[in-house]
Motif scaffolding. Structure first.
Motif, short mmCIF file in Angstrom:
data_model
loop_
_atom_site.label_atom_id
_atom_site.label_comp_id
_atom_site.label_asym_id
_atom_site.label_seq_id
_atom_site.Cartn_x
_atom_site.Cartn_y
_atom_site.Cartn_z
N ARG A 57 2.59 -15.11 6.33
CA ARG A 57 3.42 -13.99 5.90
C ARG A 57 2.70 -13.13 4.86
NH1 ARG A 57 7.78 -16.68 1.80
NH2 ARG A 57 6.25 -17.73 0.50
N VAL A 58 3.22 -11.91 4.68
CA VAL A 58 2.68 -10.98 3.68
C VAL A 58 3.83 -10.48 2.81
CG1 VAL A 58 0.73 -10.25 5.07
CG2 VAL A 58 2.85 -8.98 5.19
N LEU A 59 3.51 -10.14 1.58
CA LEU A 59 4.49 -9.61 0.64
C LEU A 59 4.30 -8.10 0.57
CD1 LEU A 59 6.69 -10.46 -1.42
CD2 LEU A 59 4.89 -10.47 -3.16
N LEU A 60 5.34 -7.36 0.93
CA LEU A 60 5.28 -5.90 0.90
C LEU A 60 6.28 -5.36 -0.10
CD1 LEU A 60 5.11 -5.14 4.74
CD2 LEU A 60 3.21 -5.33 3.11
N THR A 61 5.99 -4.15 -0.57
CA THR A 61 6.88 -3.48 -1.51
C THR A 61 7.50 -2.26 -0.83
OG1 THR A 61 7.02 -2.38 -3.66
CG2 THR A 61 4.96 -2.14 -2.50
N LEU A 62 8.79 -2.07 -1.06
CA LEU A 62 9.46 -0.86 -0.59
C LEU A 62 9.25 0.17 -1.69
CD1 LEU A 62 11.12 0.61 1.53
CD2 LEU A 62 13.19 -0.32 0.45
N HIS A 63 8.27 1.04 -1.47
CA HIS A 63 7.83 2.00 -2.47
C HIS A 63 8.95 2.95 -2.85
CE1 HIS A 63 5.39 5.20 -4.28
NE2 HIS A 63 4.43 4.28 -4.42
N LYS A 64 9.17 3.10 -4.13
CA LYS A 64 10.30 3.89 -4.62
C LYS A 64 10.20 5.36 -4.23
CE LYS A 64 12.27 2.83 -8.58
NZ LYS A 64 12.51 2.67 -10.04
N LYS A 65 9.03 5.96 -4.38
CA LYS A 65 8.88 7.38 -4.06
C LYS A 65 8.75 7.64 -2.56
CE LYS A 65 6.74 8.72 -8.43
NZ LYS A 65 5.52 9.23 -9.06
N LEU A 66 7.96 6.83 -1.88
CA LEU A 66 7.67 7.06 -0.47
C LEU A 66 8.72 6.44 0.46
CD1 LEU A 66 3.81 6.53 -0.50
CD2 LEU A 66 5.08 8.69 -0.62
N ARG A 67 9.47 5.47 -0.06
CA ARG A 67 10.52 4.78 0.70
C ARG A 67 9.98 4.19 2.00
NH1 ARG A 67 15.31 5.25 -1.89
NH2 ARG A 67 15.44 6.91 -3.40
N ARG A 68 8.82 3.55 1.86
CA ARG A 68 8.18 2.86 2.98
C ARG A 68 7.69 1.50 2.50
NH1 ARG A 68 4.06 7.42 4.96
NH2 ARG A 68 2.77 5.96 3.82
N TRP A 69 7.65 0.53 3.41
CA TRP A 69 7.09 -0.78 3.10
C TRP A 69 5.57 -0.67 3.12
CZ3 TRP A 69 9.93 -4.52 1.14
CH2 TRP A 69 11.28 -4.55 1.39
N LEU A 70 4.95 -1.00 2.01
CA LEU A 70 3.50 -0.87 1.84
C LEU A 70 2.93 -2.10 1.14
CD1 LEU A 70 3.48 2.78 0.44
CD2 LEU A 70 2.94 2.09 2.79
N GLN A 71 1.60 -2.18 1.16
CA GLN A 71 0.92 -3.16 0.33
C GLN A 71 1.00 -2.68 -1.13
OE1 GLN A 71 -0.62 -0.93 2.22
NE2 GLN A 71 -2.48 -0.19 1.22
N MET A 72 0.71 -3.55 -2.04
CA MET A 72 0.71 -3.19 -3.47
C MET A 72 -0.52 -2.35 -3.75
SD MET A 72 3.32 -5.12 -3.94
CE MET A 72 4.01 -6.50 -3.04
N GLY A 73 -0.41 -1.40 -4.67
CA GLY A 73 -1.60 -0.63 -5.01
C GLY A 73 -1.29 0.60 -5.81
N GLY A 74 -2.34 1.24 -6.27
CA GLY A 74 -2.14 2.46 -7.04
C GLY A 74 -3.42 2.96 -7.68
N HIS A 75 -3.22 3.71 -8.73
CA HIS A 75 -4.31 4.40 -9.42
C HIS A 75 -5.11 3.48 -10.32
CE1 HIS A 75 -1.39 7.65 -8.48
NE2 HIS A 75 -2.51 8.18 -8.02
N CYS A 76 -6.38 3.79 -10.44
CA CYS A 76 -7.24 3.09 -11.38
C CYS A 76 -6.86 3.52 -12.80
CB CYS A 76 -8.71 3.43 -11.10
SG CYS A 76 -9.28 2.92 -9.47
N GLU A 77 -7.06 2.60 -13.73
CA GLU A 77 -6.75 2.86 -15.13
C GLU A 77 -7.99 2.62 -15.99
OE1 GLU A 77 -3.29 0.55 -16.19
OE2 GLU A 77 -2.04 1.58 -14.71
#
Length: 175
Positions: A57-77
């Motif tokens: 199984r995989v853990l997906l996030t329902l992205h708040k802005k895009l409202r789609r199930w996606l992998q975790m991720g984002g901008h570099c800091e």
């Protein structure tokens, strides 16, 4: 080594998706700020598919802005020591799972995709991370939900990019 230099090195060592990989390198050559969100021409992002190979199984996030199930991720800091560290940080923050570990071998895939204004494009470098057994997850501020999905249900809930990432991850795992 700077995050920019690490990102260029990671991409130069990445041996798949040659044409897309070159587009990433060309973008960075033209935009020395291309690893930062402030680069309006587009910027590198780091994501990670949280996977439980034992449970299939995989853990997906329902992205708040895009409202789609996606992998975790984002901008570099600024505090990210490397691109892989950024992916691991994002996966940990967005999943709430402690003890994640990067799947060896560097990035699993690249995925360039448009983002609504003001940004033009994300040059996503996609990793996979392994969850410890019985990992507990939590919903972050960036998500509406976080949920485990069996491999065979991912195509029904997520977009093609996530399906391709899962396929490439499973291929690397030999499963």
């Amino acid at each position: 080594m700077s995050l920019y230099d690490d990102t260029v090195l990671v991409l130069k060592e990445y041996e798949s998706q040659g044409e897309l990989r070159q587009a990433y390198l060309d973008h960075l050559a033209s935009h020395p700020d291309g690893v930062w969100k402030s680069c309006q021409a587009g910027h590198v992002t780091a994501s990670a598919l949280v996977i439980d190979p034992e449970g299939g199984r995989v853990l997906l996030t329902l992205h708040k802005k895009l409202r789609r199930w996606l992998q975790m991720g984002g901008h570099c800091e600024p505090g990210d020591a490397s691109l892989s560290a950024a992916a691991l940080r994002e996966a940990t923050e967005e999943s709430g799972v402690a003890g994640l570990s990067l799947l060896p071998g560097g990035p699993v895939r690249l995925d360039r995709h448009p983002i609504p204004p003001p940004c033009h494009c994300h040059f996503d470098v996609q990793y996979a991370v392994l969850a410890p057994p019985d990992a507990a997850h939590a919903v972050s501020d960036e998500s509406l939900d976080v949920r485990w999905f069996p491999y065979d249900e991912v195509a029904a809930v997520a977009d093609d990019s996530v399906v391709r990432l899962l396929g490439a991850t499973r291929a690397r795992l030999g499963s």
